[in-house]
Every structure is written in C-alpha cells, then in structure tokens.
Design a protein around this motif. Sequence first.
Motif, PDB file in Angstrom:
ATOM      1  N   GLY A 310       0.743  -1.463   0.175  1.00  0.00           N
ATOM      2  CA  GLY A 310      -0.108  -0.135  -0.115  1.00  0.00           C
ATOM      3  C   GLY A 310       0.841   1.361   0.096  1.00  0.00           C
ATOM      4  O   GLY A 310       0.331   2.406   0.246  1.00  0.00           O
ATOM      5  N   THR A 311       2.102   1.077  -0.064  1.00  0.00           N
ATOM      6  CA  THR A 311       2.978   2.556  -0.301  1.00  0.00           C
ATOM      7  C   THR A 311       3.936   2.321  -1.293  1.00  0.00           C
ATOM      8  O   THR A 311       3.877   1.372  -2.179  1.00  0.00           O
ATOM      9  N   GLY A 312       4.359   3.471  -1.607  1.00  0.00           N
ATOM     10  CA  GLY A 312       5.172   3.748  -2.785  1.00  0.00           C
ATOM     11  C   GLY A 312       6.638   2.813  -2.588  1.00  0.00           C
ATOM     12  O   GLY A 312       7.127   2.804  -3.731  1.00  0.00           O
ATOM     13  N   GLY A 313       6.972   2.502  -1.500  1.00  0.00           N
ATOM     14  CA  GLY A 313       7.992   1.665  -1.082  1.00  0.00           C
ATOM     15  C   GLY A 313       8.112   0.516  -1.792  1.00  0.00           C
ATOM     16  O   GLY A 313       9.316  -0.108  -2.086  1.00  0.00           O
ATOM     17  N   VAL A 314       6.914  -0.136  -2.314  1.00  0.00           N
ATOM     18  CA  VAL A 314       6.894  -1.426  -2.945  1.00  0.00           C
ATOM     19  C   VAL A 314       6.609  -1.213  -4.546  1.00  0.00           C
ATOM     20  O   VAL A 314       6.701  -2.012  -5.114  1.00  0.00           O
ATOM     21  N   HIS A 315       6.667   0.190  -4.900  1.00  0.00           N
ATOM     22  CA  HIS A 315       6.523   0.271  -6.280  1.00  0.00           C
ATOM     23  C   HIS A 315       7.485  -0.063  -7.162  1.00  0.00           C
ATOM     24  O   HIS A 315       7.242  -0.811  -8.100  1.00  0.00           O
ATOM     25  N   GLY A 316       8.557   0.337  -6.855  1.00  0.00           N
ATOM     26  CA  GLY A 316       9.813   0.446  -8.004  1.00  0.00           C
ATOM     27  C   GLY A 316      10.861  -0.216  -7.550  1.00  0.00           C
ATOM     28  O   GLY A 316      12.097   0.041  -8.213  1.00  0.00           O
ATOM     29  N   ASN A 317      11.124  -1.109  -6.383  1.00  0.00           N
ATOM     30  CA  ASN A 317      12.056  -1.570  -5.958  1.00  0.00           C
ATOM     31  C   ASN A 317      11.892  -3.290  -5.558  1.00  0.00           C
ATOM     32  O   ASN A 317      10.650  -3.318  -4.982  1.00  0.00           O
ATOM     33  N   PRO A 318      12.756  -3.975  -5.913  1.00  0.00           N
ATOM     34  CA  PRO A 318      12.502  -5.306  -5.184  1.00  0.00           C
ATOM     35  C   PRO A 318      12.497  -5.292  -3.670  1.00  0.00           C
ATOM     36  O   PRO A 318      12.719  -4.352  -3.035  1.00  0.00           O
ATOM     37  N   LEU A 319      11.581  -6.297  -3.316  1.00  0.00           N
ATOM     38  CA  LEU A 319      11.392  -6.474  -1.927  1.00  0.00           C
ATOM     39  C   LEU A 319      12.855  -6.855  -1.325  1.00  0.00           C
ATOM     40  O   LEU A 319      13.796  -7.357  -1.841  1.00  0.00           O
ATOM     41  N   LYS A 320      12.842  -6.502   0.212  1.00  0.00           N
ATOM     42  CA  LYS A 320      14.288  -6.875   0.756  1.00  0.00           C
ATOM     43  C   LYS A 320      14.000  -8.425   1.029  1.00  0.00           C
ATOM     44  O   LYS A 320      13.094  -9.012   1.186  1.00  0.00           O
ATOM     45  N   ALA A 321      15.259  -8.882   1.233  1.00  0.00           N
ATOM     46  CA  ALA A 321      15.193 -10.337   1.335  1.00  0.00           C
ATOM     47  C   ALA A 321      14.501 -10.927   2.431  1.00  0.00           C
ATOM     48  O   ALA A 321      13.533 -11.914   2.716  1.00  0.00           O
ATOM     49  N   ASP A 322      14.483 -10.006   3.585  1.00  0.00           N
ATOM     50  CA  ASP A 322      13.486 -10.600   4.886  1.00  0.00           C
ATOM     51  C   ASP A 322      12.171 -10.388   4.456  1.00  0.00           C
ATOM     52  O   ASP A 322      11.094 -11.225   4.950  1.00  0.00           O
ATOM     53  N   ASP A 323      11.814  -9.290   3.756  1.00  0.00           N
ATOM     54  CA  ASP A 323      10.274  -9.129   3.511  1.00  0.00           C
ATOM     55  C   ASP A 323       9.821 -10.361   2.536  1.00  0.00           C
ATOM     56  O   ASP A 323       8.933 -10.603   2.610  1.00  0.00           O
ATOM     57  N   ALA A 324      10.878 -10.537   1.407  1.00  0.00           N
ATOM     58  CA  ALA A 324      10.504 -11.677   0.537  1.00  0.00           C
ATOM     59  C   ALA A 324      10.146 -12.812   1.498  1.00  0.00           C
ATOM     60  O   ALA A 324       9.200 -13.625   1.098  1.00  0.00           O
ATOM     61  N   LYS A 325      11.060 -13.386   2.385  1.00  0.00           N
ATOM     62  CA  LYS A 325      10.604 -14.624   3.294  1.00  0.00           C
ATOM     63  C   LYS A 325       9.480 -14.362   3.723  1.00  0.00           C
ATOM     64  O   LYS A 325       8.714 -15.287   3.900  1.00  0.00           O
ATOM     65  N   GLN A 326       9.040 -13.330   4.524  1.00  0.00           N
ATOM     66  CA  GLN A 326       7.896 -13.252   5.276  1.00  0.00           C
ATOM     67  C   GLN A 326       6.728 -13.353   4.278  1.00  0.00           C
ATOM     68  O   GLN A 326       5.688 -13.846   4.957  1.00  0.00           O
TER      69      GLN A 326
END
Length: 735
Positions: A310-326
């Motif tokens: 729901g934020t611009g932080g996930v718009h144009g960048n890959p997820l961080k590794a820990d975020d991808a795992k969760q």
Amino acid sequence: MGYSDQDWKAINTIRLLAVDATLKANSGHPGAPMGLAPAAHVLFNKFMTFNPKNPEFINRDRFVLSRNSAPKRKSFCKHGGCRLFFRERLTSSNLWLDIMGLNTARIHARTGVKCSRNGHGCMLHYALLHLFGYGVSMDDLKHFRQVDSICPGHPEAHDTPGIEVTTGPLGQGFSNAVGLAIAQAHTAAVFNKPGYELLNNHTYTIFGDGCAMEGVASEAASTAGHLQLGNLIALYDDNHISIDGDTKCAFTEDVSKRFEAYGWHVQHVEDGDHDLEGLEAAIKKAKEVKDKPSMIKVTTTIGFGSKLQGTGGVHGNPLKADDAKQVKSKFGFNPEESFVVPNEVYEMYHKHASEGAAAEQEWNDLFKKYASEHKELADDFSRRLTRKLPEGWEKSLPLWKPTDAADATRKTSEKVLQAIHNAVPELLSGSADLTGSNNTRWKDAVDFQPPSLGIGDWSGRYLRYGVREHAMGAIMNGISAYGTLIPAGGTFLNFVSYAAGAVRLSSLSHQRVIWVATHDSIGLGEDGPTHQPIETLVHFRALPNMMVWRPADGNETSAAYYMALTSQSTPSILALTRQNLPQLENSTVQNAIKGAYVAIESENADVTLVSTGSEVSICIEAIKVLKDQHSLTARVVSMPCTEVFDAQPKEYQLKCLPDGIPAMSVEVMSTLGWEKYSHEQFGLNRFGASGPYKDVYKKFEFTPEGIAKRAAATVDFYKGLKPRSPVNRAFQQLI
C-alpha cells in the motif's frame, strides 16, 4: 462461481514469481503483480481464450498490459543492435524487384537498437505466460531484465511469445488495445458470415493511474467510446500509488466518471485483493455489453502481502530479502526456496491452455467449412495472415510522364490511394481531422463507424480519428498488430511530432504503419513557423527501423507507397507537399525505390546537388543558372529516402555520389544529418516565416539563383581537390 484454495495457491504463485524475479535481478517492480494477481488469475483462467502452443491463433483473446513506468536504464537487445528491416520486404516483393533488375540479395539492413526499461507489472505477464505454457521457461524468468533475456524490463512483442504489443511508455498499451479492438471489429465485419463467426475475440487491457494520467490514453478512450467498441474491456488498477507516491499529490479526479462521460460502461470491484467472485461477475457483465467498451475499476493493494504494501516503497524496487521470506511464509510457501510452482498450479493452468488449443482446432474445422462456401473470402483471409499483399497489386500503382501537369505530392498521394485501394483491401486509411488537407480518403470510401450512428459501418475502411494525433499513432500500432490490416493515417508533418512516442514504438515493435504527413515544409506558406516543420525529418530519420520518404513527384510518391506497403515490419512516414511540383524527367518507380537516383547526369560535372522533395526541381533549374552565370556543370541526385539508400550496395551509392566531386545537399529543413551524404549543406537551421510560399522560398534563397550561388562557393572551396565521396566511410565494411 466457486473458488478454492487451489485458486489462491495459483494467485500466490504469480505473486511470488514476481518477488523472486525482481529480487534476483535486483531490479524491477514487484508491487503491481502482487496486487493484480487475483484479477489476472480470474481474467486469464476464467475468460480468455488462447493457445500457448500457437500464440498467433487469430481468434485468440488479446491481452495488453499497459501498466508501465518511465524509463530508468537501458540494455542492448539480443539482436546485437542489428535489425534486418528489409528482409520481409524482399520475401514479399522479390518478383517485382527482379523485374526491375535490382540485386535484391544486396539489400540488407540499417541497424537499430532496442532497449529494455523498468516496468511496473511486466513480471505479472511473464509469470502468466510461463504458467500457462507459452515459450517462456523458468530459466527465462530467472533471467528477467538481463541482457539477451526474452523477459526484458518492458514487454516487447518481438522478443516474447504471447506478448501482443510493445507497451513501454504510459498510455501506449491502453491505446494499442483500442487499435486491436478496432481491427477485430472491422475484420469480423468483412469476413464473418451467417453461421460462420470467424472472429469474436475480445481485447482486454490492464491500466493504472499512470496511464489514466497520460493524454494519449485519454484520446484513445474518447475514440473508443465514440466507436462503441463492445469488444474492449479495460481493468483499471486503482491502487492510488505512482512513482511519486500517493496519487493524492497529483491525481484526484474521478476516473470512473470520466470514462462514463467518454461513453464507456463502468463498474467497480471494491476489494480486488480478495473478491474473486466480484471480479468474475464484473468481467462477465462487461462481456454482455455489446454497444460500449467497458472499464472495471479494481481497487487493489500494491505489494499485497509485503511489509510495505500500500505504499510507494514497494512500487519500483525489489522486496528486501527478509520481506520476501515473510511474504512466502504468509502465503504458505517455503521461505528458503525461490521460483517454486506447485504441480497443481501448472495442472490448473495447463488445463485451461488445452481448452484454448481445442478452441483453435474447432476454429480450424469451422474455417475449412467456411472456405468451401466462401472461397474468395477465405483465400483473402489466409493471405492477410501471411502479411503478403495480393498478387499483382503493384500494377495498380499510377505512373506519371514528364509532360503530365505539376501536382502537389499530397494530391499524387491521393491518386495512389484511389488507384490501389481495391487492390489492397487490408489498407485502412484515416486522418486526424484533416481529411480535406491530407487527401487520405478515396472517393467511394465508407467510414468505419458504429452502424447505429448512420454515418458508416464496421466494414468501413476510413477512420475519423478526430484531433488526436498521438492516439491515432498508438491506435494504428494496435491495428497493425492484430495481423489482418495495414493502417495509414494523415496529419500535417509538423504534428507527427505530437505522436512521437507512438511513432517510436512503431519502429521498435516492427509495425507496418504508414503516416501520410502533408504540408511538409515552408512550402505550406501562410500558416507560418508554428506549422512549418524544420526539425521533424531529422528526428525521424534518426529513428532505427523507420523509412522517411520525401518524394519529389508522382512516380516517387508511388515508389514510397510501394515500399511502405511491402515492408512487412517497418513503418513509414511520407512527407508530402502542399504546393505543386513538376513531374521529373528521369523519375521512375524503379529508380525511386532504391532510395536515391541520378535525376540529371552531366559528364565532367563540377558539383553534385543532392536533394529531396520540392527542392529537387529547383536544383534542376539551378543547373542552367550555374552554367550561364558561373560556367559550372552540375548533376542532380534525388534522394527521397535516405534509409533505403543506405541499404543499397556501395557500388550503387558511389554511382549516385561519386568520388572526386564535391556534393551539396539542398533541403528546406535542418541540415543535421546531411553531412552523411554531402560535403556542404544548404538548409534551414531556424524557424520559417509566414507568407505566400514562393515569397518564403525567396526570403531564404531557396531559388535557382540561391542554390547556384552556394554551389559555386562549394566548387571554389574544393578547387584543386578530389574529395572522397561522403558514402566512403571506415565503418561501412563492419556493418
């Protein structure tokens, strides 16, 4: 309707493939695929008909992902920068070229470079193509956004099986979808017969806030609403996020009301994250609407499942590794594994793909019966799918004699269209509200219009684009991509610049699109500098895989159309005059299709004048002035298309521009680029002027005397030297 855990496993598989691909590439946009996966799952698995084993099945439903962002970085394509853009032309026209005595084997390519760019949602599309069984492997997904990958940063039609159009810049894909829908409606009207509904496919597109902001999409949406394109369904990804963050910073209008005002049928699925039944019901209802295009607003959460959803932080960048795992844990996947597709997901999607293959087989059986009852139509339909033109069509091209009356090339263009429109039934003409000026409509043309309006028919071959040059260009790309039609659209040359984004994509995606660009220079006269193009030709001549024609008379105009129509994967711009031009002595179609030829030859010439369009005849007049006033001998080369001339063998190029003679170019436009073909350049590196065109030409000394004065100065400058031809260059042998 019925949705199960298996459906959600498939949806989450799509999401995680996007997460893994962008993470591995350390680049890309995972947010939109994560938010759109439910809508894409319902659309592809419940509604769309396609056969991954034959991506070209003509009655397939088309899907266009228009959700893309601005370019951020580039990479060279797998073709090494080389585009053999004459190859298809040769296969389609060898016979006539051989009759003319041309060495077709020597005609090879001008080079071009494709670039891949960051895109919002392309991994959504690539994941779907892989899961349904198109020729996109897991290794291809793992090489997302890498050099030579068939999964570039934006979908490109000629790189990836299953990609319909090249949609890079925002709004283009949406507008292409309008063109695809127009092409389907027209082709169905021509070929469908009672009991034989050969074509009934829909075009689906997903667009976002960025596309909704872009003017080209607004133009195209307005066009689609007017045309009542009931075969067009657009899903609007309403996630309130763009590159700058929340759309409330710049985009707060009611998009649904806007589309209603355009004449679209509008619905809203309020929970696009979970409401699969609502998504299915909305698409089903949209398909039932036959007299309007449909827009379904789907409210989603960008990056659904991420810590940053729901934020611009996930718009144009890959997820961080820990975020991808969760995220993987949240969706029931092993957080330590990547690029995982459960077998039951493959099975679900392959089942639907097999249904598409069966639908194609049914269509093939239907077409066989159709051919037995409508042989001529079936033959024409089959031929169109090969993109080859009817046998002998070129015999319809009009020819001119030197004794024929002077005529504007916009008028000779009209005569060509009048002469060939019956011989080339797939040619659709049109204009951006300049029909009377562009001369793009043949006398008995029927307009492409909804029959309910009483001003045309779906089978009509003349499109009224309205004052929408940019949409016209993007729509023509979609019409061409459908595979059964060749679009031509008219406007003033200066206003082709309005459509530059679409023109560029015509070249990049290899679409056979023809621009009839009239009022090509200061020769349009009184309208003045705002309408007089100075930089336009050099702009589009710099574009890889684009033919820019500026014919000097009727025969050169016929040549331009010949090359434009036979070039199956190269677009063309025809720059045409408002003012009358004489028919040239040595002008022939055979000469002009080489891109340049010697219009006036002179033994022991002191200078070569190389020119285009309206200035060629003035250069010919300048020969006498040079002889009488300067005691100099000149020869004249007409060069209607530099790109085609570049593809000729060096021996022919040197015949036109030989060693030992200084060459001077003459064109009432920017001189930039002419150093490739001349030692000195006479052009216009400033804006024009308003007034009767002959007076404007006199003001800037584009007269026989003005040309002769500069030619004499050129001869004097190179006196005592034997200058090498400008076509003799070191890199030529490396191309």
